[in-house]
Design a protein around this motif. Structure first.
Motif, PDB file in Angstrom:
ATOM      1  N   TRP A  32     -75.418 -21.071 -10.675  1.00 34.02           N
ATOM      2  CA  TRP A  32     -74.267 -20.791 -11.538  1.00 34.02           C
ATOM      3  C   TRP A  32     -73.085 -20.282 -10.720  1.00 34.02           C
ATOM      4  CZ3 TRP A  32     -71.898 -15.970 -12.462  1.00 34.02           C
ATOM      5  CH2 TRP A  32     -70.898 -15.990 -13.450  1.00 34.02           C
ATOM      6  N   THR A  33     -73.339 -19.509  -9.695  1.00 37.32           N
ATOM      7  CA  THR A  33     -72.253 -18.970  -8.871  1.00 37.32           C
ATOM      8  C   THR A  33     -71.471 -20.091  -8.196  1.00 37.32           C
ATOM      9  OG1 THR A  33     -73.533 -16.956  -8.442  1.00 37.32           O
ATOM     10  CG2 THR A  33     -71.703 -17.442  -6.948  1.00 37.32           C
ATOM     11  N   VAL A  34     -72.187 -21.049  -7.608  1.00 35.10           N
ATOM     12  CA  VAL A  34     -71.524 -22.180  -6.961  1.00 35.10           C
ATOM     13  C   VAL A  34     -70.767 -23.009  -8.004  1.00 35.10           C
ATOM     14  CG1 VAL A  34     -71.888 -24.307  -5.668  1.00 35.10           C
ATOM     15  CG2 VAL A  34     -73.197 -22.264  -5.088  1.00 35.10           C
ATOM     16  N   PHE A  35     -71.377 -23.229  -9.156  1.00 33.36           N
ATOM     17  CA  PHE A  35     -70.717 -23.985 -10.232  1.00 33.36           C
ATOM     18  C   PHE A  35     -69.413 -23.305 -10.637  1.00 33.36           C
ATOM     19  CE2 PHE A  35     -69.798 -24.828 -14.666  1.00 33.36           C
ATOM     20  CZ  PHE A  35     -69.917 -26.207 -14.747  1.00 33.36           C
ATOM     21  N   SER A  36     -69.430 -21.988 -10.769  1.00 37.32           N
ATOM     22  CA  SER A  36     -68.234 -21.258 -11.195  1.00 37.32           C
ATOM     23  C   SER A  36     -67.123 -21.365 -10.163  1.00 37.32           C
ATOM     24  CB  SER A  36     -68.583 -19.788 -11.450  1.00 37.32           C
ATOM     25  OG  SER A  36     -69.536 -19.666 -12.479  1.00 37.32           O
ATOM     26  N   ILE A  37     -67.488 -21.293  -8.870  1.00 41.09           N
ATOM     27  CA  ILE A  37     -66.473 -21.418  -7.818  1.00 41.09           C
ATOM     28  C   ILE A  37     -65.827 -22.805  -7.857  1.00 41.09           C
ATOM     29  CG2 ILE A  37     -66.119 -21.490  -5.312  1.00 41.09           C
ATOM     30  CD1 ILE A  37     -68.348 -19.381  -5.074  1.00 41.09           C
ATOM     31  N   LEU A  38     -66.646 -23.834  -7.994  1.00 43.08           N
ATOM     32  CA  LEU A  38     -66.117 -25.200  -8.070  1.00 43.08           C
ATOM     33  C   LEU A  38     -65.305 -25.411  -9.343  1.00 43.08           C
ATOM     34  CD1 LEU A  38     -69.275 -27.152  -6.832  1.00 43.08           C
ATOM     35  CD2 LEU A  38     -67.204 -26.619  -5.525  1.00 43.08           C
ATOM     36  N   LEU A  39     -65.742 -24.781 -10.430  1.00 45.53           N
ATOM     37  CA  LEU A  39     -65.009 -24.885 -11.693  1.00 45.53           C
ATOM     38  C   LEU A  39     -63.634 -24.240 -11.577  1.00 45.53           C
ATOM     39  CD1 LEU A  39     -65.206 -25.739 -14.716  1.00 45.53           C
ATOM     40  CD2 LEU A  39     -66.039 -23.424 -15.183  1.00 45.53           C
ATOM     41  N   PHE A  40     -63.559 -23.115 -10.877  1.00 42.11           N
ATOM     42  CA  PHE A  40     -62.281 -22.441 -10.659  1.00 42.11           C
ATOM     43  C   PHE A  40     -61.324 -23.346  -9.874  1.00 42.11           C
ATOM     44  CE2 PHE A  40     -59.492 -19.895  -7.973  1.00 42.11           C
ATOM     45  CZ  PHE A  40     -58.922 -19.017  -8.881  1.00 42.11           C
ATOM     46  N   ILE A  41     -61.833 -23.976  -8.806  1.00 42.67           N
ATOM     47  CA  ILE A  41     -60.981 -24.857  -7.996  1.00 42.67           C
ATOM     48  C   ILE A  41     -60.540 -26.070  -8.811  1.00 42.67           C
ATOM     49  CG2 ILE A  41     -60.869 -26.239  -5.895  1.00 42.67           C
ATOM     50  CD1 ILE A  41     -62.953 -24.370  -4.673  1.00 42.67           C
ATOM     51  N   SER A  42     -61.454 -26.601  -9.625  1.00 44.44           N
ATOM     52  CA  SER A  42     -61.085 -27.709 -10.501  1.00 44.44           C
ATOM     53  C   SER A  42     -59.995 -27.294 -11.476  1.00 44.44           C
ATOM     54  CB  SER A  42     -62.318 -28.198 -11.269  1.00 44.44           C
ATOM     55  OG  SER A  42     -61.974 -29.164 -12.238  1.00 44.44           O
ATOM     56  N   GLY A  43     -60.077 -26.051 -11.977  1.00 47.76           N
ATOM     57  CA  GLY A  43     -59.052 -25.548 -12.887  1.00 47.76           C
ATOM     58  C   GLY A  43     -57.697 -25.423 -12.236  1.00 47.76           C
ATOM     59  N   LEU A  44     -57.666 -25.225 -10.907  1.00 42.16           N
ATOM     60  CA  LEU A  44     -56.385 -25.140 -10.199  1.00 42.16           C
ATOM     61  C   LEU A  44     -55.549 -26.400 -10.410  1.00 42.16           C
ATOM     62  CD1 LEU A  44     -57.495 -23.617  -6.762  1.00 42.16           C
ATOM     63  CD2 LEU A  44     -56.274 -22.440  -8.600  1.00 42.16           C
ATOM     64  N   GLY A  45     -56.227 -27.551 -10.491  1.00 44.21           N
ATOM     65  CA  GLY A  45     -55.496 -28.804 -10.646  1.00 44.21           C
ATOM     66  C   GLY A  45     -55.360 -29.266 -12.076  1.00 44.21           C
ATOM     67  N   MET A  73     -53.934 -33.502  -8.763  1.00 37.26           N
ATOM     68  CA  MET A  73     -54.788 -34.500  -9.415  1.00 37.26           C
ATOM     69  C   MET A  73     -56.058 -34.723  -8.596  1.00 37.26           C
ATOM     70  SD  MET A  73     -53.885 -38.420 -10.546  1.00 37.26           S
ATOM     71  CE  MET A  73     -52.680 -37.883 -11.738  1.00 37.26           C
ATOM     72  N   ALA A  74     -55.913 -34.739  -7.264  1.00 43.92           N
ATOM     73  CA  ALA A  74     -57.082 -34.900  -6.397  1.00 43.92           C
ATOM     74  C   ALA A  74     -58.020 -33.701  -6.513  1.00 43.92           C
ATOM     75  CB  ALA A  74     -56.631 -35.081  -4.950  1.00 43.92           C
ATOM     76  N   LEU A  75     -57.455 -32.493  -6.576  1.00 46.67           N
ATOM     77  CA  LEU A  75     -58.279 -31.296  -6.756  1.00 46.67           C
ATOM     78  C   LEU A  75     -59.119 -31.392  -8.023  1.00 46.67           C
ATOM     79  CD1 LEU A  75     -56.007 -28.234  -5.822  1.00 46.67           C
ATOM     80  CD2 LEU A  75     -58.135 -28.915  -4.731  1.00 46.67           C
ATOM     81  N   GLN A  76     -58.459 -31.768  -9.108  1.00 47.76           N
ATOM     82  CA  GLN A  76     -59.157 -31.871 -10.398  1.00 47.76           C
ATOM     83  C   GLN A  76     -60.283 -32.897 -10.329  1.00 47.76           C
ATOM     84  OE1 GLN A  76     -56.565 -32.900 -13.619  1.00 47.76           O
ATOM     85  NE2 GLN A  76     -58.242 -33.355 -15.022  1.00 47.76           N
ATOM     86  N   THR A  77     -60.019 -34.055  -9.754  1.00 47.25           N
ATOM     87  CA  THR A  77     -61.005 -35.136  -9.717  1.00 47.25           C
ATOM     88  C   THR A  77     -62.175 -34.816  -8.797  1.00 47.25           C
ATOM     89  OG1 THR A  77     -59.273 -36.777 -10.161  1.00 47.25           O
ATOM     90  CG2 THR A  77     -61.340 -37.582  -9.222  1.00 47.25           C
ATOM     91  N   ILE A  78     -61.880 -34.403  -7.572  1.00 49.75           N
ATOM     92  CA  ILE A  78     -62.924 -34.187  -6.569  1.00 49.75           C
ATOM     93  C   ILE A  78     -63.858 -33.051  -6.971  1.00 49.75           C
ATOM     94  CG2 ILE A  78     -63.367 -33.467  -4.188  1.00 49.75           C
ATOM     95  CD1 ILE A  78     -60.749 -34.925  -3.428  1.00 49.75           C
ATOM     96  N   PHE A  79     -63.287 -31.925  -7.384  1.00 55.42           N
ATOM     97  CA  PHE A  79     -64.130 -30.767  -7.659  1.00 55.42           C
ATOM     98  C   PHE A  79     -64.833 -30.854  -9.005  1.00 55.42           C
ATOM     99  CE2 PHE A  79     -61.643 -29.223  -4.130  1.00 55.42           C
ATOM    100  CZ  PHE A  79     -62.577 -28.477  -3.423  1.00 55.42           C
ATOM    101  N   THR A  80     -64.309 -31.651  -9.926  1.00 56.85           N
ATOM    102  CA  THR A  80     -65.075 -31.927 -11.144  1.00 56.85           C
ATOM    103  C   THR A  80     -66.322 -32.728 -10.810  1.00 56.85           C
ATOM    104  OG1 THR A  80     -63.076 -31.912 -12.516  1.00 56.85           O
ATOM    105  CG2 THR A  80     -65.004 -33.025 -13.419  1.00 56.85           C
ATOM    106  N   PHE A  81     -66.177 -33.691  -9.904  1.00 61.02           N
ATOM    107  CA  PHE A  81     -67.322 -34.501  -9.478  1.00 61.02           C
ATOM    108  C   PHE A  81     -68.356 -33.663  -8.713  1.00 61.02           C
ATOM    109  CE2 PHE A  81     -69.331 -37.129  -6.165  1.00 61.02           C
ATOM    110  CZ  PHE A  81     -69.956 -38.087  -6.954  1.00 61.02           C
ATOM    111  N   VAL A  82     -67.883 -32.811  -7.809  1.00 60.12           N
ATOM    112  CA  VAL A  82     -68.789 -32.029  -6.956  1.00 60.12           C
ATOM    113  C   VAL A  82     -69.595 -31.024  -7.774  1.00 60.12           C
ATOM    114  CG1 VAL A  82     -68.866 -30.399  -5.018  1.00 60.12           C
ATOM    115  CG2 VAL A  82     -67.335 -32.361  -4.932  1.00 60.12           C
ATOM    116  N   GLN A  83     -69.081 -30.619  -8.916  1.00 56.11           N
ATOM    117  CA  GLN A  83     -69.801 -29.652  -9.755  1.00 56.11           C
ATOM    118  C   GLN A  83     -71.196 -30.136 -10.134  1.00 56.11           C
ATOM    119  OE1 GLN A  83     -67.455 -28.036 -13.139  1.00 56.11           O
ATOM    120  NE2 GLN A  83     -65.685 -28.777 -12.007  1.00 56.11           N
TER     121      GLN A  83
END
Length: 552
Positions: A192-205, A176-186
Motif C-alpha cells: 500500500w505504501t508504494v501504491f500511495s507514492i505512485l498514486l501521489f505522482i500520478s495525481g501531480l499530472g 500528461m506523461a506523468l499521469q499515464t506512466i504512473f497510473t500504469f506502474v501502480q
C-alpha cells in the motif's frame, strides 16, 4: 500596442488550424474524466468478514462463527472479529449446537488472525482487498483518496508557474506523461505504501495537464470559439470520460485491469506533440516574436489565408524590452503584490475552494442514488452534461459576476432545503442534492474561464494553477466533510450551503470580464476601470500601475 486578437483576425475563428487545436485539446481531456474518479472503484470497500480456515467444523458452527452486529439499524456479519476458533472447534467436536446448547454471547471473540474473506458480488478485487485496508488499517482507505488529491493539489500549484516560465506545451505533455506512466506502474505495487507514492505522482499530472490544455486552447482560440472551447469543449469531454469510467469498471472488476484500461489511452496522445503548437501569446510575452510569427504563418497556410508581411509589427518594437524583462520571471507572489490583484486572487481562491468542496462532496455522496455503484457513478456523471451546456450558454450571453452569484445562491439554498424535506419524500431530497451538484458543476466550469479572462498572459497559468490548487484543498477535505454526517445527518449540507452563500457575497467584489479581450500585460489588467474592486481607492490603484509599469 495592438490587441492580439485584432492582430491575428486575418486567420478567422474557425479555420483548419483552429479546428485541429480545438478537437485535439478536447480529446486530451478524456483521460482526465475517467481518471479523476477512478479512485472511487479502485478504493471501494467490498463486503468482508474474518476468514475461517478449512478446519473440522460442523455446518452450524461454520455459519455461526462470525458474530452478528447491528449497523445503522441493520444486522450484518462482523467485519473485524470472530469467535475464538479453538473454542469453537472444541464445542463442535463435542456435538454442541450454537444457539441451543451454547449461548453465543458468552463466547470469547478474537480478531481476524487468518485474514479476511471478501465478497466478489461487485468487485473481483480492489486495493482494499489486495492490501487488507480494513479493521485496524481502515484509516488507510480514506487516506488513500487524500494522498491522491494532495498530489493533484501540489501539481496544480507548481504546474501553473512552470507553464508561465517554460511554456504551455512542454508542461502540458510532461504532466500528461506523468499521469499515464504512473497510473500504469501502480499495477505492480507490492504494498500500500508504494501504491500511495505512485498514486501521489500520478495525481501531480491529473489536473495539471487539464489546466495546461485549457490555458493553451484559451490563448490560441479567439472570440466565440474560445468561449465554446473553455465551456462546452473541455467540460463535455471531461463529462464523457467520466461517464466512460463506470463502463470500464463494470467490465473490468479487477483493480489492476481497471488501471491498465485507464492508462493505455494516454499512449494515443504522443503524436499530438507534432500537431499542437506553443501558444503564440506566451511566446510574445517572452519577447520571442519570430517564433510566434512562424506559428501564425503556419496557421495561415493551413487556413489558406494570406498573412501580412509583418504580423506582430507593434510587438517587434517592444521585443528587446520584453526579453530583458523576462529575465525577471513572474511568480506566484505577483498574485499578491498589489491590493487589486491580491483581493481578486483571494476571492477567486475562496470561490474555487467552495466549488470544489461542493462538487467533490456531492459526487462522492451519490451512493444513495442507487445501490449499484456503477449506476450511481453514471448518474453523477450524466448530470454534468446539462450543467456544462448551461455554463456555455452563461459564458456566451451573461456577465460572469452575475452568473456566479446566481449559481452560488441557488446551490446554497438547495442544500439548505434538504433538511426541510420529510423522510417520506426521499426522492425530493435526492433531487435537491443533484440540483446542488448541477450548480457546483456549472460554477466550476465558469471559474476556469473567468480566471483565464481576468489575468494577463504573463500570470495566466500561474493564476489558474494557484486557484486550481485552492480548489484541490476543497477536494481534499470533502471526504472528511461527509464524515460529519455521522454526528448530524444534515451538517455537511449546512456547511456547504453556508460556504456557497458567503462566496456569493464575495463574488460581488470581483471585476467583470464579459465581452473584453484577454489582457496581455499587468498594466492592461490595472488600466481597465472595471477591474478595480470596490474597496480599492483610485490613489492606491494608480500607485500599483506605476509600480508595475516600472517593472514592465
Amino acid at each position: 500596442m495592438k490587441d492580439y486578437d485584432d492582430t491575428i483576425s486575418f486567420l478567422g475563428q474557425w479555420g483548419v488550424f483552429q479546428q485541429i487545436v480545438f478537437f485535439l485539446l478536447c480529446a486530451s481531456i478524456l483521460p482526465n474524466g475517467f481518471g479523476a474518479f477512478s479512485i472511487v472503484f479502485l478504493n471501494d470497500i467490498p463486503s468482508h468478514h474474518c476468514a475461517v480456515p478449512e478446519v473440522n467444523l460442523s455446518k452450524d458452527w461454520r455459519n455461526a462463527i462470525i458474530p452478528i452486529e447491528v449497523v445503522n439499524g441493520k444486522q450484518e456479519l462482523s467485519r473485524c472479529s470472530r469467535y475464538r476458533l479453538d473454542v469453537v472447534r472444541n464445542l463442535s467436536a463435542q456435538g454442541f449446537i450454537p444457539g441451543r446448547d451454547v449461548n453465543l454471547t458468552d463466547l470469547e471473540q478474537e480478531g481476524c488472525v487468518d485474514g479476511w474473506s471478501y465478497s466478489r458480488d461487485i468487485y473481483q478485487s480492489t486495493i482494499v482487498s489486495e492490501f487488507d485496508l480494513v479493521c485496524s488499517d481502515q484509516w488507510k482507505q480514506p487516506f488513500t483518496s487524500t494522498v491522491y488529491f494532495l498530489g493533484v493539489l501540489v501539481g496544480s500549484f507548481f504546474s501553473g508557474q512552470l507553464s508561465d516560465r517554460f511554456g504551455r506545451k512542454p508542461v502540458f505533455f510532461t504532466t500528461m506523461a506523468l499521469q499515464t506512466i504512473f497510473t500504469f506502474v501502480q499495477m505492480f505495487s507490492p504494498s500500500w505504501t508504494v501504491f500511495s507514492i505512485l498514486l501521489f505522482i500520478s495525481g501531480l499530472g491529473q489536473s495539471s495537464n487539464y489546466v495546461a490544455a485549457f490555458v493553451l486552447g484559451s490563448e490560441m482560440l479567439t472570440g466565440k470559439v474560445r468561449v465554446l472551447f473553455s465551456s462546452l469543449g473541455v467540460c463535455l469531454c471531461f463529462a464523457i470520460g467520466y461517464m466512460m469510467l463506470p463502463l470500464f469498471a463494470y467490465f473490468l472488476r479487477d483493480w489492476k485491469s481497471l488501471l491498465l484500461a485507464i492508462s493505455l489511452p494516454g499512449l494515443l496522445y504522443i503524436p499530438l506533440w507534432w500537431f499542437i503548437p506553443e501558444s503564440p501569446r506566451w511566446l510574445l510575452s517572452q519577447g520571442r516574436v519570430e517564433e510566434a510569427e512562424a506559428i501564425v504563418r503556419k496557421a495561415a497556410k493551413k487556413n489558406k489565408v494570406e498573412a501580412p508581411r509583418v504580423i506582430f509589427e507593434d510587438y517587434i518594437a517592444h521585443a528587446y524590452e520584453t526579453k530583458t524583462d523576462s529575465k525577471e520571471q513572474n511568480n506566484v507572489f505577483d498574485l499578491l503584490r498589489t491590493k487589486n490583484i491580491r483581493n481578486t486572487t483571494v476571492i477567486l481562491c475562496l470561490l474555487m475552494f467552495t466549488m470544489s468542496s461542493g462538487y467533490f462532496g456531492l459526487s462522492l455522496n451519490t451512493s444513495r442514488l442507487h445501490a449499484n455503484p456503477y449506476i450511481s457513478c453514471f448518474l453523477s456523471a450524466a448530470v454534468e452534461v446539462p450543467a456544462y451546456i448551461s455554463s456555455w450558454l452563461a459564458l456566451r450571453y451573461l456577465p460572469r459576476r452575475l452568473s456566479l452569484v446566481s449559481i452560488l445562491m441557488l446551490g446554497g439554498m438547495s442544500l439548505y432545503f434538504i433538511q426541510l424535506v420529510p423522510q417520506s419524500l426521499s426522492d425530493m431530497a435526492v433531487a435537491l442534492e443533484m440540483l446542488g451538484k448541477f450548480d457546483f458543476t456549472i460554477g466550476s466550469a465558469l471559474m476556469l474561464a473567468y480566471t483565464a479572462e481576468l489575468y494577463p498572459t504573463v500570470l495566466r497559468n500561474t493564476a489558474a494553477g494557484t486557484c486550481n490548487a485552492a480548489s484541490r484543498v476543497g477536494s481534499c477535505i470533502a471526504p472528511f466533510l461527509l464524515q460529519l454526517g455521522v454526528y448530524f445527518k444534515y451538517l455537511p449540507y449546512i456547511i456547504l450551503g453556508t460556504l456557497s452563500v458567503v462566496s456569493a457575497f464575495a463574488a460581488l467584489f470581483l471585476p467583470e470580464s464579459f465581452g473584453r479581450p484577454l489582457p496581455q500585460t499587468i498594466q492592461q489588467m490595472h488600466k481597465r476601470e472595471s477591474m478595480k474592486c470596490p474597496f480599492i481607492t483610485r490613489k492606491e490603484n494608480s500607485k500599483a500601475v506605476v509600480f508595475f509599469e516600472s517593472r514592465l
